[in-house]
Each structure stands twice: as structure tokens, then as C-alpha cells.
Write an enzyme that holds these catalytic residues in place. Sequence first.
Site, PDB file in Angstrom:
ATOM      1  N   GLU A 180      -1.842  -8.501   4.144  1.00  0.00           N
ATOM      2  CA  GLU A 180      -1.785  -8.821   5.580  1.00  0.00           C
ATOM      3  C   GLU A 180      -3.174  -8.787   6.224  1.00  0.00           C
ATOM      4  OE1 GLU A 180      -1.312  -5.875   4.399  1.00  0.00           O
ATOM      5  OE2 GLU A 180      -2.394  -4.557   5.783  1.00  0.00           O
TER       6      GLU A 180
ATOM      7  N   CYS B 228       0.816  -1.216   0.000  1.00  0.00           N
ATOM      8  CA  CYS B 228       0.000   0.000   0.000  1.00  0.00           C
ATOM      9  C   CYS B 228       0.856   1.275   0.000  1.00  0.00           C
ATOM     10  CB  CYS B 228      -1.028  -0.016   1.133  1.00  0.00           C
ATOM     11  SG  CYS B 228      -2.374   1.138   0.820  1.00  0.00           S
TER      12      CYS B 228
ATOM     13  N   HIS C 269      -3.828  -4.947   0.437  1.00  0.00           N
ATOM     14  CA  HIS C 269      -3.375  -5.265   1.796  1.00  0.00           C
ATOM     15  C   HIS C 269      -3.433  -6.769   2.050  1.00  0.00           C
ATOM     16  CE1 HIS C 269      -2.794  -1.378   3.847  1.00  0.00           C
ATOM     17  NE2 HIS C 269      -3.709  -0.921   3.009  1.00  0.00           N
TER      18      HIS C 269
END
Length: 220
Positions: free
Chosen positions: A198, A91, A196
Site C-alpha cells: 500500500e 506486515c 507494504h
Amino acid sequence: MCAVGETYIRAIQHVGGTPVVIPPTTTEADWAVLVSQLDGLLLSGGGDIAPQLYGEESEPWMDQVNAERDFSELGLTRQWLAMERPLLAICRGHQVLNVALGGTLYQDITAHIPNALDHAYVATQPMETLAHSVTLDTKSQLAAILDGTTFDVNSSHHQALKVTGDKLVVTGRAPDGVIEAVEISEHPFCISVQWHPEAMVKTSPTMWPLFEAFVKASGG
Ligand code: MN
């Protein structure tokens, strides 16, 4: 102030890595030490990069600019890449990597890209919410790691890469053409994504291999 989200830390831990959080206040004296002491660098999400750092004046929609963090991350990233150490960018980190290598950004997708998708979708949804697809270059390191070329991903950004930095190869795009992934082909591990991963790992195994490959490349 800014803080590293817990999801980054847990993703690294889940695949056997030992996370060390770097403060957003490092200076020249710290960079060589960090490059020599750490095994992998994960550039995390956050606010916008000051446009002056890529040769533009600020437009009205700039959000959460932090000059100290910009300086810290851009300097560390350049030294890190000079040593060809493993790097995973996410990001804002994806945008930091690009600017560190001389690239530029669209300061706002809606303002500059006609008919673009709503890439800030997740701003009003749980972060793991899938927002759009990405199509990866079949020859990319990322496609090999994820074992596929089309994935649904989340999206929580209002800026995007415009001109790509030196050595960066575009490896993934959203259906509207927005650059969602880049990498340095000849680098052992320099992979960068606009979404994203994660935040997706708690609801889907799709992105686990990215963190596994990063920790493995870092010697874990
Ligand atoms: Mn997106």
C-alpha cells in the site's frame, strides 16, 4: 492507541473498493456481524504481537504490544477464515494471520537470523523506499496476480514468520530466506505479504494488481 494508515484506505479506494475501518477493540459479539456484513478483510500493519499468543516468553526487543488489538484481530481472523472470505494481510497482518493459524514468529530478525538483511531499513527512510528483492513461487496465486516472480519491495519489520501456521504455504522469500509471502492455496483469496504494497503504489504500478484482485475477490 493505534490508527490505520491513510495509505491502506487510499489503495482500496483507488481500485474501486469502499474502505471501512474496523476498530482494534472488537470482541466475540462483533466478529460474526463483521463476517456477515463485510466483503473483504485487510489486516494492516502495526506493532508486535504478544509472544505468549504463540507460546513464547517476551524477549527484550518487543515493540508496541497491544493486547486488545491482538485479541480483536486474532479472533476476527479465525472466524473470517472459517467462512473462507477474501483476506489480504500486510506486515503485522501477515504475522497475525500466521499466529491465528497456530504459527510462530522470530521476535527479532537481527537477534535470531544470522546474516539477515536489514529488514527494518525503511524505519529511517520514506516508506516506499525499496529495500530488498522477493522471489515468488511460480505456482502461487500471488505470482499470477502480480504477473511475475521477482520484485523489489520495501521493508519495515523487525520480526518474521518462523513456523508457518496450518494451511499456509510459503510463496515468497527475501534473499536471506526470510518469509515474505504466504497464502492458503485452496482458499479463494487469502494472500499475505510482509512488505507494504500500500506504500509502494504511489510511486510504482507494480503492486496495484494485488489490491485490484483483492477488491475483485471481495465482489467489488
Ligand atoms: Mn523484508
